[in-house]
Design a protein around this motif. Structure first.
Motif, PDB file in Angstrom:
ATOM      1  N   ASP A   1       0.816  -1.220   0.000  1.00 10.00           N
ATOM      2  CA  ASP A   1       0.000   0.000   0.000  1.00 10.00           C
ATOM      3  C   ASP A   1       0.849   1.268   0.000  1.00 10.00           C
ATOM      4  OD1 ASP A   1      -2.334  -1.533   0.103  1.00 10.00           O
ATOM      5  OD2 ASP A   1      -2.238  -1.666   2.290  1.00 10.00           O
ATOM      6  N   ALA A   2       2.143   1.096  -0.267  1.00  5.86           N
ATOM      7  CA  ALA A   2       3.039   2.255  -0.186  1.00  5.86           C
ATOM      8  C   ALA A   2       2.816   3.192  -1.368  1.00  5.86           C
ATOM      9  CB  ALA A   2       4.493   1.798  -0.156  1.00  5.86           C
ATOM     10  N   ALA A   3       2.610   4.451  -1.056  1.00  6.90           N
ATOM     11  CA  ALA A   3       2.495   5.458  -2.110  1.00  6.90           C
ATOM     12  C   ALA A   3       3.890   5.779  -2.633  1.00  6.90           C
ATOM     13  CB  ALA A   3       1.850   6.721  -1.547  1.00  6.90           C
TER      14      ALA A   3
ATOM     15  N   GLU B   1      15.666  19.472  -8.139  1.00 11.83           N
ATOM     16  CA  GLU B   1      14.618  18.658  -8.751  1.00 11.83           C
ATOM     17  C   GLU B   1      13.929  17.813  -7.681  1.00 11.83           C
ATOM     18  OE1 GLU B   1      15.600  16.507 -12.588  1.00 11.83           O
ATOM     19  OE2 GLU B   1      17.637  16.915 -11.854  1.00 11.83           O
ATOM     20  N   THR B   2      12.764  17.316  -8.038  1.00 11.76           N
ATOM     21  CA  THR B   2      12.114  16.276  -7.235  1.00 11.76           C
ATOM     22  C   THR B   2      11.620  15.192  -8.198  1.00 11.76           C
ATOM     23  OG1 THR B   2       9.899  17.252  -7.342  1.00 11.76           O
ATOM     24  CG2 THR B   2      11.333  17.927  -5.501  1.00 11.76           C
ATOM     25  N   ARG B   3      11.406  14.001  -7.655  1.00  8.70           N
ATOM     26  CA  ARG B   3      10.861  12.913  -8.464  1.00  8.70           C
ATOM     27  C   ARG B   3      10.121  11.943  -7.561  1.00  8.70           C
ATOM     28  NH1 ARG B   3      16.538   9.764 -10.031  1.00  8.70           N
ATOM     29  NH2 ARG B   3      16.930   8.867  -7.951  1.00  8.70           N
ATOM     30  N   GLU B   4       9.191  11.211  -8.148  1.00  9.29           N
ATOM     31  CA  GLU B   4       8.431  10.209  -7.409  1.00  9.29           C
ATOM     32  C   GLU B   4       9.037   8.831  -7.675  1.00  9.29           C
ATOM     33  OE1 GLU B   4       5.905  11.071  -5.266  1.00  9.29           O
ATOM     34  OE2 GLU B   4       6.737  13.038  -5.767  1.00  9.29           O
ATOM     35  N   GLN B   5       9.391   8.144  -6.618  1.00  6.48           N
ATOM     36  CA  GLN B   5      10.011   6.830  -6.730  1.00  6.48           C
ATOM     37  C   GLN B   5       9.011   5.760  -6.310  1.00  6.48           C
ATOM     38  OE1 GLN B   5      12.659   6.409  -8.220  1.00  6.48           O
ATOM     39  NE2 GLN B   5      13.821   4.650  -7.511  1.00  6.48           N
ATOM     40  N   ASP B   6       8.679   4.881  -7.237  1.00  6.44           N
ATOM     41  CA  ASP B   6       7.747   3.793  -6.924  1.00  6.44           C
ATOM     42  C   ASP B   6       8.388   2.778  -5.986  1.00  6.44           C
ATOM     43  OD1 ASP B   6       5.737   4.846  -8.518  1.00  6.44           O
ATOM     44  OD2 ASP B   6       6.459   3.816 -10.318  1.00  6.44           O
ATOM     45  N   ALA B   7       7.559   1.955  -5.370  1.00  8.09           N
ATOM     46  CA  ALA B   7       8.063   0.892  -4.500  1.00  8.09           C
ATOM     47  C   ALA B   7       8.955  -0.046  -5.305  1.00  8.09           C
ATOM     48  CB  ALA B   7       6.897   0.111  -3.899  1.00  8.09           C
ATOM     49  N   PRO B   8      10.012  -0.569  -4.710  1.00  8.62           N
ATOM     50  CA  PRO B   8      10.907  -1.470  -5.436  1.00  8.62           C
ATOM     51  C   PRO B   8      10.208  -2.791  -5.764  1.00  8.62           C
ATOM     52  CG  PRO B   8      11.438  -1.471  -3.104  1.00  8.62           C
ATOM     53  CD  PRO B   8      10.425  -0.387  -3.314  1.00  8.62           C
ATOM     54  N   ALA B   9      10.674  -3.443  -6.806  1.00  7.64           N
ATOM     55  CA  ALA B   9      10.149  -4.766  -7.148  1.00  7.64           C
ATOM     56  C   ALA B   9      10.575  -5.768  -6.084  1.00  7.64           C
ATOM     57  CB  ALA B   9      10.665  -5.196  -8.518  1.00  7.64           C
ATOM     58  N   LEU B  10       9.838  -6.843  -5.985  1.00 10.82           N
ATOM     59  CA  LEU B  10      10.117  -7.859  -4.968  1.00 10.82           C
ATOM     60  C   LEU B  10      11.552  -8.355  -5.046  1.00 10.82           C
ATOM     61  CD1 LEU B  10       9.380  -9.865  -2.736  1.00 10.82           C
ATOM     62  CD2 LEU B  10       8.366 -11.336  -4.479  1.00 10.82           C
ATOM     63  N   ASP B  11      12.035  -8.639  -6.242  1.00  9.49           N
ATOM     64  CA  ASP B  11      13.381  -9.188  -6.371  1.00  9.49           C
ATOM     65  C   ASP B  11      14.460  -8.201  -5.936  1.00  9.49           C
ATOM     66  OD1 ASP B  11      12.532 -11.646  -7.220  1.00  9.49           O
ATOM     67  OD2 ASP B  11      12.756 -11.224  -9.357  1.00  9.49           O
ATOM     68  N   GLN B  12      14.157  -6.910  -6.001  1.00 10.47           N
ATOM     69  CA  GLN B  12      15.126  -5.908  -5.581  1.00 10.47           C
ATOM     70  C   GLN B  12      15.340  -5.908  -4.070  1.00 10.47           C
ATOM     71  OE1 GLN B  12      13.098  -2.589  -7.991  1.00 10.47           O
ATOM     72  NE2 GLN B  12      15.239  -1.967  -7.973  1.00 10.47           N
ATOM     73  N   VAL B  13      14.320  -6.294  -3.334  1.00  8.53           N
ATOM     74  CA  VAL B  13      14.402  -6.235  -1.872  1.00  8.53           C
ATOM     75  C   VAL B  13      14.295  -7.617  -1.241  1.00  8.53           C
ATOM     76  CG1 VAL B  13      13.561  -3.869  -1.722  1.00  8.53           C
ATOM     77  CG2 VAL B  13      11.925  -5.759  -1.762  1.00  8.53           C
ATOM     78  N   ARG B  14      14.322  -8.657  -2.064  1.00 12.28           N
ATOM     79  CA  ARG B  14      14.140 -10.011  -1.545  1.00 12.28           C
ATOM     80  C   ARG B  14      15.149 -10.340  -0.448  1.00 12.28           C
ATOM     81  NH1 ARG B  14      11.674 -14.460  -3.363  1.00 12.28           N
ATOM     82  NH2 ARG B  14      11.216 -13.438  -5.357  1.00 12.28           N
ATOM     83  N   ALA B  15      16.424 -10.041  -0.687  1.00  8.03           N
ATOM     84  CA  ALA B  15      17.464 -10.391   0.291  1.00  8.03           C
ATOM     85  C   ALA B  15      17.202  -9.697   1.624  1.00  8.03           C
ATOM     86  CB  ALA B  15      18.842 -10.025  -0.247  1.00  8.03           C
ATOM     87  N   ASP B  16      16.809  -8.427   1.580  1.00  7.96           N
ATOM     88  CA  ASP B  16      16.529  -7.693   2.820  1.00  7.96           C
ATOM     89  C   ASP B  16      15.301  -8.266   3.526  1.00  7.96           C
ATOM     90  OD1 ASP B  16      18.685  -6.019   2.446  1.00  7.96           O
ATOM     91  OD2 ASP B  16      17.509  -4.460   1.455  1.00  7.96           O
ATOM     92  N   LEU B  17      14.299  -8.634   2.751  1.00  2.89           N
ATOM     93  CA  LEU B  17      13.089  -9.195   3.353  1.00  2.89           C
ATOM     94  C   LEU B  17      13.382 -10.527   4.024  1.00  2.89           C
ATOM     95  CD1 LEU B  17      10.499  -8.459   0.513  1.00  2.89           C
ATOM     96  CD2 LEU B  17      10.704  -7.262   2.701  1.00  2.89           C
ATOM     97  N   VAL B  18      14.153 -11.381   3.344  1.00  8.31           N
ATOM     98  CA  VAL B  18      14.494 -12.685   3.918  1.00  8.31           C
ATOM     99  C   VAL B  18      15.307 -12.504   5.194  1.00  8.31           C
ATOM    100  CG1 VAL B  18      15.871 -14.769   3.552  1.00  8.31           C
ATOM    101  CG2 VAL B  18      14.354 -13.947   1.744  1.00  8.31           C
ATOM    102  N   GLU B  19      16.265 -11.582   5.153  1.00  2.00           N
ATOM    103  CA  GLU B  19      17.079 -11.345   6.345  1.00  2.00           C
ATOM    104  C   GLU B  19      16.219 -10.830   7.491  1.00  2.00           C
ATOM    105  OE1 GLU B  19      20.274 -11.138   8.919  1.00  2.00           O
ATOM    106  OE2 GLU B  19      20.018 -12.185   7.001  1.00  2.00           O
TER     107      GLU B  19
END
Length: 277
Positions: free
Chosen positions: A126-128, A219-237
């Protein structure tokens, strides 16, 4: 294993003759009545630093066995006359080893893919989109210097040139550019100033523990939530850590823990004389 392991490699002369039906209880040497088994060697090898584990197996076998023999020769000589400090040290080592093995088993167990997905959904589902900021700054020692620079900028001076000439921060030679950052990466007062700016706008003097800043929002920019594979290692840890914490908490809740109310001088933890040293 210590640096003496390398010495053990050089000194190793024992050769193990292949035998049938060898297992962890296979006795490789006996020192003063104490057996050193293949199991002892296997565990000792598993605890070696990675660079030593890469050595050939025949070298490791002879070297580890030689070291275990030498250790047992010395240990058996003092086992009957251990000091209180040595006895306490053994108790600490046993406790630490058992706890480490148990926690490794809990933490290193496989993490189910559905658990990873559930954690990803919980954190990012649900992250904006997050706003990221690109800013530059000029860091000086006093508010007066900062205000003077602002007046020059209002008169048409180039921000990057002023940063190169005046900034005491490491970004000065680069025109004061800080690159992209997200909330939480900068000190609060600096961030607050950046968040209030429009793109291209210059801030009033901003004070931090580093000095006084003149800030420009590039500048500013909107950064979408990372894909699952990008954060998989952090999530598993994170899941592994949470599992270990829950395991410890559960054991602690069901353990009989008694902490007597004593007044202990904290300095006593440095008094080795209390344990016979």
């Amino acid at each position: 294993m210590t640096r003496k392991f390398l010495a053990g490699v050089a000194l190793a002369t024992l050769m193990i003759t292949p035998a049938m039906a060898q297992d962890a209880d296979t006795v490789l040497a006996t020192v003063n009545g104490s057996d050193i088994t293949l199991g002892h060697v296997i565990v000792a090898r598993s605890q070696l630093p990675e660079q030593y584990q890469a050595l050939p197996d025949d070298v490791l076998l002879d070297a580890i066995l030689e070291q275990l023999v030498q250790q047992e020769v010395v240990a058996s000589a003092v086992a009957e006359d251990m000091s209180q400090a040595m006895q306490i040290g053994l108790e600490n080592e046993r406790r630490a080893y058992l706890a480490a093995m148990a926690l490794d088993a809990v933490g290193n167990a496989d993490v189910a893919e559905e658990d990873v997905q559930a954690e990803y959904d919980a954190q990012y589902g649900d992250a904006a989109p997050a706003t990221e900021y690109n800013a530059s700054h000029i860091l000086v020692e006093t508010e007066e210097e900062a205000q003077s620079l602002i007046e020059e900028l209002e008169g048409g001076a180039d921000f990057a040139e002023l940063a190169q000439q005046n900034s005491t921060g490491p970004s000065g030679p680069n025109g004061g550019q800080l690159g992209w950052f997200s909330p939480g990466m900068m000190v609060p007062s600096f961030e607050e100033a950046v968040f209030e700016l429009e793109v291209g706008e210059i801030s009033a003097p901003v004070e931090t523990q580093f000095g006084w800043h003149v800030v420009k929002l590039n500048e500013t920019r909107e950064q979408d939530a990372p894909a699952l594979d990008q954060v998989r290692a952090d999530l598993v840890e994170g899941l592994r850590v949470a599992r270990v914490d829950a395991y410890i908490e559960d054991l602690s809740e069901n353990a009989e823990i008694d902490r007597p109310e004593l007044e202990i001088d904290p300095a006593l933890i440095r008094d080795s004389a209390l344990i016979g040293n």
